[in-house]
Design a protein around this motif. Structure first.
Motif, PDB file in Angstrom:
ATOM      1  N   VAL A  49       7.666  12.597   8.021  1.00  0.00           N
ATOM      2  CA  VAL A  49       7.747  14.045   8.153  1.00  0.00           C
ATOM      3  C   VAL A  49       7.228  14.648   6.854  1.00  0.00           C
ATOM      4  CG1 VAL A  49       9.290  16.003   8.511  1.00  0.00           C
ATOM      5  CG2 VAL A  49       9.747  13.853   9.685  1.00  0.00           C
ATOM      6  N   ARG A  50       6.267  15.556   6.977  1.00  0.00           N
ATOM      7  CA  ARG A  50       5.691  16.218   5.804  1.00  0.00           C
ATOM      8  C   ARG A  50       6.291  17.619   5.684  1.00  0.00           C
ATOM      9  NH1 ARG A  50       0.013  16.206   6.596  1.00  0.00           N
ATOM     10  NH2 ARG A  50       0.028  14.091   5.831  1.00  0.00           N
ATOM     11  N   THR A  51       6.989  17.867   4.568  1.00  0.00           N
ATOM     12  CA  THR A  51       7.580  19.180   4.291  1.00  0.00           C
ATOM     13  C   THR A  51       7.095  19.650   2.923  1.00  0.00           C
ATOM     14  OG1 THR A  51       9.551  18.451   3.083  1.00  0.00           O
ATOM     15  CG2 THR A  51       9.690  18.402   5.498  1.00  0.00           C
ATOM     16  N   ASP A  52       7.515  20.841   2.523  1.00  0.00           N
ATOM     17  CA  ASP A  52       7.180  21.335   1.183  1.00  0.00           C
ATOM     18  C   ASP A  52       7.781  20.461   0.091  1.00  0.00           C
ATOM     19  OD1 ASP A  52       5.666  23.406   2.145  1.00  0.00           O
ATOM     20  OD2 ASP A  52       7.232  24.925   1.929  1.00  0.00           O
ATOM     21  N   LYS A  53       8.813  19.676   0.430  1.00  0.00           N
ATOM     22  CA  LYS A  53       9.445  18.774  -0.538  1.00  0.00           C
ATOM     23  C   LYS A  53       8.758  17.415  -0.601  1.00  0.00           C
ATOM     24  CE  LYS A  53      14.154  20.613  -0.530  1.00  0.00           C
ATOM     25  NZ  LYS A  53      15.571  20.260  -0.360  1.00  0.00           N
ATOM     26  N   GLY A  54       7.750  17.182   0.240  1.00  0.00           N
ATOM     27  CA  GLY A  54       7.029  15.913   0.205  1.00  0.00           C
ATOM     28  C   GLY A  54       7.011  15.212   1.543  1.00  0.00           C
ATOM     29  N   LEU A  55       6.669  13.922   1.489  1.00  0.00           N
ATOM     30  CA  LEU A  55       6.579  13.075   2.667  1.00  0.00           C
ATOM     31  C   LEU A  55       7.856  12.240   2.760  1.00  0.00           C
ATOM     32  CD1 LEU A  55       4.393  12.635   4.806  1.00  0.00           C
ATOM     33  CD2 LEU A  55       3.543  10.749   3.428  1.00  0.00           C
ATOM     34  N   HIS A  56       8.491  12.250   3.930  1.00  0.00           N
ATOM     35  CA  HIS A  56       9.777  11.569   4.119  1.00  0.00           C
ATOM     36  C   HIS A  56       9.622  10.530   5.225  1.00  0.00           C
ATOM     37  CE1 HIS A  56      11.450  14.744   1.624  1.00  0.00           C
ATOM     38  NE2 HIS A  56      10.646  15.543   2.309  1.00  0.00           N
ATOM     39  N   ALA A  57      10.006   9.291   4.918  1.00  0.00           N
ATOM     40  CA  ALA A  57       9.827   8.170   5.833  1.00  0.00           C
ATOM     41  C   ALA A  57      11.110   7.847   6.593  1.00  0.00           C
ATOM     42  CB  ALA A  57       9.361   6.946   5.059  1.00  0.00           C
ATOM     43  N   PHE A  58      10.943   7.542   7.863  1.00  0.00           N
ATOM     44  CA  PHE A  58      12.034   7.131   8.736  1.00  0.00           C
ATOM     45  C   PHE A  58      11.569   5.951   9.575  1.00  0.00           C
ATOM     46  CE2 PHE A  58      12.633  11.620   7.940  1.00  0.00           C
ATOM     47  CZ  PHE A  58      13.988  11.725   7.699  1.00  0.00           C
ATOM     48  N   GLY A 153      14.200  19.537   3.678  1.00  0.00           N
ATOM     49  CA  GLY A 153      13.543  20.839   3.709  1.00  0.00           C
ATOM     50  C   GLY A 153      12.699  21.067   4.950  1.00  0.00           C
ATOM     51  N   LEU A 154      13.065  20.435   6.067  1.00  0.00           N
ATOM     52  CA  LEU A 154      12.291  20.534   7.303  1.00  0.00           C
ATOM     53  C   LEU A 154      12.387  21.932   7.904  1.00  0.00           C
ATOM     54  CD1 LEU A 154      10.549  18.891   9.288  1.00  0.00           C
ATOM     55  CD2 LEU A 154      12.649  18.392  10.544  1.00  0.00           C
ATOM     56  N   LEU A 155      11.228  22.487   8.246  1.00  0.00           N
ATOM     57  CA  LEU A 155      11.139  23.830   8.823  1.00  0.00           C
ATOM     58  C   LEU A 155      10.134  23.839   9.972  1.00  0.00           C
ATOM     59  CD1 LEU A 155      10.914  25.885   5.502  1.00  0.00           C
ATOM     60  CD2 LEU A 155      12.913  25.695   7.022  1.00  0.00           C
ATOM     61  N   PRO A 156      10.250  24.812  10.882  1.00  0.00           N
ATOM     62  CA  PRO A 156       9.220  24.955  11.915  1.00  0.00           C
ATOM     63  C   PRO A 156       7.838  25.066  11.263  1.00  0.00           C
ATOM     64  CG  PRO A 156      11.109  26.293  12.470  1.00  0.00           C
ATOM     65  CD  PRO A 156      11.343  25.764  11.067  1.00  0.00           C
ATOM     66  N   GLY A 157       6.875  24.403  11.879  1.00  0.00           N
ATOM     67  CA  GLY A 157       5.514  24.383  11.345  1.00  0.00           C
ATOM     68  C   GLY A 157       5.199  23.125  10.557  1.00  0.00           C
ATOM     69  N   ASP A 158       6.231  22.406  10.072  1.00  0.00           N
ATOM     70  CA  ASP A 158       6.007  21.165   9.349  1.00  0.00           C
ATOM     71  C   ASP A 158       5.447  20.107  10.299  1.00  0.00           C
ATOM     72  OD1 ASP A 158       6.848  22.235   6.939  1.00  0.00           O
ATOM     73  OD2 ASP A 158       8.875  21.415   7.082  1.00  0.00           O
ATOM     74  N   ARG A 159       4.751  19.136   9.734  1.00  0.00           N
ATOM     75  CA  ARG A 159       4.085  18.104  10.536  1.00  0.00           C
ATOM     76  C   ARG A 159       4.902  16.824  10.600  1.00  0.00           C
ATOM     77  NH1 ARG A 159      -0.164  17.362  13.146  1.00  0.00           N
ATOM     78  NH2 ARG A 159      -1.354  19.123  12.382  1.00  0.00           N
TER      79      ARG A 159
END
Length: 168
Positions: A49-58, A153-159
């Motif tokens: 998940v790519r957010t303004d806080k960076g790339l987060h792996a799951f 920091g996940l928000l609508p519009g994030d990839r």
């Protein structure tokens, strides 16, 4: 204008209720102490998940059959912070998830066919059957442990990045 908006919202609510009703009728409520769901869906797959806080792996289970989508994370007793479940649907449309037999709180992330977050239902409580609807058409749904969407920091519009989602 207000009349049109109310009419549209009622139409969407009715459509969501009709979509959710068969699933609710098929899976009986279980005693949480003796709850039996599906085993972990393997193999786990990488998702980012790519957010303004960076790339987060799951690492996620992928629910791509009717049965897997119906049972989801029911009866699970925990969900690690780096785990989740990704639900794949054949086409985008209004989605509504409910928590029948789901024993852990979840963040439910609705994702459009373009791979971008449409909306997020945060901290949906265990056993809550009211339903958490998407704010628009979604082709994919990601369930994470409650609070994780806020932490990253996940928000609508994030990839969201996964093999099943479009790139770009």
């Amino acid at each position: 204008m207000l009349h049109e908006l109310i009419g549209r919202r009622l139409g969407v609510a009715l459509a969501l209720a009709l979509c959710a009703a068969p699933a609710l009728a098929q899976i009986p409520r279980q005693d949480p102490k003796a709850c039996k769901g599906q085993p972990e869906i393997k193999p786990l797959e990488a998702l980012q998940v790519r957010t303004d806080k960076g790339l987060h792996a799951f690492m996620v289970e992928v629910a791509d059959s009717d049965r897997e989508r119906e049972y989801g994370l029911m009866c699970r007793r925990s969900l690690a912070a780096d785990r989740g479940m990704l639900f794949l649907f054949a086409k985008a449309g209004p989605q509504m998830f409910w928590m029948r037999n789901t024993l852990i709180p979840l963040d439910i992330i609705y994702i459009g066919e373009n791979g971008r977050v449409v909306s997020i239902s945060r901290n949906v409580q265990p056993l809550d059957e009211r339903g958490a609807p998407s704010a628009g058409p979604a082709k994919f749904v990601l369930e994470l442990a409650a609070g994780r969407a806020a932490q990253i920091g996940l928000l609508p519009g994030d990839r969201v990045l996964h093999r099943a989602l479009p790139r770009g």
